[in-house]
Design a protein around this motif. Structure first.
Motif, PDB file in Angstrom:
ATOM      1  N   ARG A  88      58.822  19.743  43.893  1.00 53.00           N
ATOM      2  CA  ARG A  88      59.517  20.462  44.961  1.00 53.00           C
ATOM      3  C   ARG A  88      60.491  19.539  45.702  1.00 53.00           C
ATOM      4  N   SER A 101      61.507  27.546  38.961  1.00 51.42           N
ATOM      5  CA  SER A 101      61.790  26.702  40.130  1.00 51.42           C
ATOM      6  C   SER A 101      60.527  26.459  40.949  1.00 51.42           C
ATOM      7  N   PRO A 102      60.402  25.274  41.563  1.00 52.48           N
ATOM      8  CA  PRO A 102      59.247  25.018  42.436  1.00 52.48           C
ATOM      9  C   PRO A 102      59.308  25.799  43.746  1.00 52.48           C
ATOM     10  N   PHE A 103      60.462  26.380  44.069  1.00 52.67           N
ATOM     11  CA  PHE A 103      60.512  27.265  45.245  1.00 52.67           C
ATOM     12  C   PHE A 103      61.510  28.388  44.974  1.00 52.67           C
ATOM     13  N   VAL A 106      61.947  24.389  52.196  1.00 53.16           N
ATOM     14  CA  VAL A 106      62.266  23.635  50.992  1.00 53.16           C
ATOM     15  C   VAL A 106      61.856  22.182  51.141  1.00 53.16           C
ATOM     16  N   ASP A 107      62.050  21.652  52.358  1.00 52.36           N
ATOM     17  CA  ASP A 107      62.016  20.217  52.504  1.00 52.36           C
ATOM     18  C   ASP A 107      61.907  19.876  53.989  1.00 52.36           C
ATOM     19  N   GLY A 154      56.816  24.591  51.845  1.00 55.92           N
ATOM     20  CA  GLY A 154      56.044  25.660  51.248  1.00 55.92           C
ATOM     21  C   GLY A 154      55.738  26.790  52.220  1.00 55.92           C
TER      22      GLY A 154
END
Lengths: 268, 268, 268
Positions: free
Chosen positions: A47, A162-164, A179-180, A259
């Motif tokens: 991610r 995709s991880p998100f 996301v971050d 997340g």
């Protein structure tokens, strides 16, 4: 012209991995310039690497982006080279880590599964495709080799997930994952300016729901648009909608982590 | 000739910021060499960045020093280019972070407030002057553009204040702040060889008061001048008077942190 | 041709040291390429630096390897330049940190004690031989100066002792120290493929004793050869026999640290 290679990995700076990839690239293509984006990513954190790569491609589309977080190395997953509609070239494993960067670079123009035998490099070690497949591929591309000459075409629909998820509209709100979180504690949501334009308004405030929090946040241009310690929403250099606290940490203030899911609507 | 750019920031190595500045510089001035001094500085720690930059300019005066710790980005504070009397060129925000480097480089010859429109670069993003103003300015300077062509002259007296004070004489003692603690635990005081010469003697020992501690410390040339575990005072590569423990940490031993104030006199 | 300099140190990335060495090299030999292997090594951790350097020279023998972990700087220990039988050139202090790299590069062809006066560089500062002796030596070598022209020959038998012992055979077992634990938790033993060949078999399983643990471990090619969470033994990019857990940390699982001693025999 496309001789800058932006390099992102979870290799850290306490072992030989990053340097070996640099050395492989310098030898195969001396005119390439390797620019390290981030290597200080937690092991296997797809991610975070995907978020950094997406931010990198957004800021520097006309480059090669080499992205390596690869828990499945040696297990048969494909090594990809993806050319995007805006001309960015992405190189990395087929585990979803490239997908957010593909979004930010206009989508897939063409995609290839790298064939090591076409790279004119040593036999790949099963534990280190970064050095033996991905870096040599990036070097070849930097020196003008065409993507179709280092691999077999693959169906763009077949790429790993995709991880998100990218933010989407639901009624009058945008729903988006965190996301971050950056080192200053700024919280980035998967909402690009394009997604934001779906709200059809030029907001001065946003209403943000995050877990049990409900906030009215001024929408600004920079951290200094609010007083010290106050929240502001803005598009930072990553190109994602970002919640920040002036001279403080939004992540600490809000107690959230990558997340989490936010709902954003026009406030005021 | 002045194509080395020493780069110091609080950006860390887990995001795109450092790499984007490298990319901007490489593109604008391919012959520049960017040398990373430190990026692993706590967010907003102007004192530490100023200490690193001062040590960098002391060791490598004939270079461009790009220093970015910028809590006030986008809030109207100036972006500076300072030419020092010894020929160093410093680029960074006007928040004091450049001032100790200016001391170590002989003082100000001329100072300019960078005007983004003169840089022939993209419109600056309000959150990322490092990429859009400071790095392009450093690149232009590396490629021979004269400082007066990228900004407006500013009064050297108008610069933001230093995060720490330079040591000064008070009777027979020197009074100085702890500038920095390095990763080996060595404690650097704001006492240059020039300030030290005010004591008018060639000491073999120094008497150092620090908080409630009163110590007689041998003055040496290197860590190995004393036995393992013993304190020594010396001028290390930073050019500041330094308290060190051979094969140990002076900071742990003395329980001090940056910002403490020491009094130093000739001992014996 | 030998213009890549692989650089390993315990300098970290929060001070000027790494950058100053880069700057010194760029100036003395602009065509050299410095590749950073690891700087994020604990202060004075000679074992870890030796392990990284050995892995580096194994992967990239045809390079100059500059290795600096130097608790004895200024205390009279020698600065070495070692040419190995496979053509690698190693530069570093004479405290054992180069010895495992020498093993992995075929042994000593010739060794020299660097004489600063022959380097045409500034007088060495007693606290910073990396900048004033070792980096200038590496730069001179990168630009084609012969090792015998920068120092006096030394007896290969006179070098400081290695921080760890190479694995050796004892009956039907190999006895070997844990050389290194990498950031993914993989545990590397001082067993090269050459040492392993002493077992005279092509194993599918190894029996490993480590402290009070007794394990039967599948011997594979890559992490994905076992199921998630399971142990596997393999030769990773370091060239040492490595115990790894797929998508996990072998070091955490086994509770071991560098310096532990393992016994390995053919299992089944």
């Amino acid at each position: 012209m496309q001789s800058i290679i932006c390099f992102t990995s979870d290799f850290g700076l306490g072992d030989t991995w990053v340097g070996m990839c640099h050395a492989v690239i310098y030898r195969a293509c001396p005119q390439a310039r390797v620019v390290d984006l981030a290597h200080d990513i937690d092991p296997f954190d797809i991610r975070k690497a995907a978020a950094v790569a997406a931010s990198g491609v957004w800021q520097l589309p006309e480059a090669i982006h080499l992205v390596v977080v690869d828990p499945g190395v040696g297990g048969g997953r494909r090594d990809l080279c993806v050319v995007t509609k805006r001309g960015s070239v992405l190189v990395g494993p087929d585990n979803g880590v490239l997908v957010p960067a593909i979004w930010r670079a206009g989508g897939i123009e063409s995609a290839f599964s790298i064939v090591p035998a076409q790279l004119n490099f040593q036999l790949p070690l099963a534990t280190f495709h970064a050095r033996d497949v991905l870096a040599p591929a990036a070097a070849a591309l930097a020196c003008g080799v065409e993507p179709e000459n280092i691999g077999e075409p693959v169906d763009p629909e077949s790429l790993g997930a995709s991880p998100f998820r990218i933010g989407y509209q639901e009624g009058e709100a945008l729903v988006a994952e965190v996301v971050d979180v950056d080192r200053f504690g700024s919280v980035r949501l998967a909402i690009s300016q394009e997604v934001m334009s779906g709200l059809n308004a030029d907001p001065t405030h946003l209403e943000v729901s995050l877990g049990h929090l409900q906030m009215d946040v001024p929408f600004g241009r920079t951290f200094s648009d609010v007083s010290e310690g106050e929240l502001v929403a803005l598009f930072d250099s990553s190109g994602w909608l970002t919640l920040a606290v002036r001279l403080g940490s939004a992540a600490d203030r809000l107690g959230i982590e990558p997340g989490s899911v936010a709902r954003v609507r026009i406030g005021g």
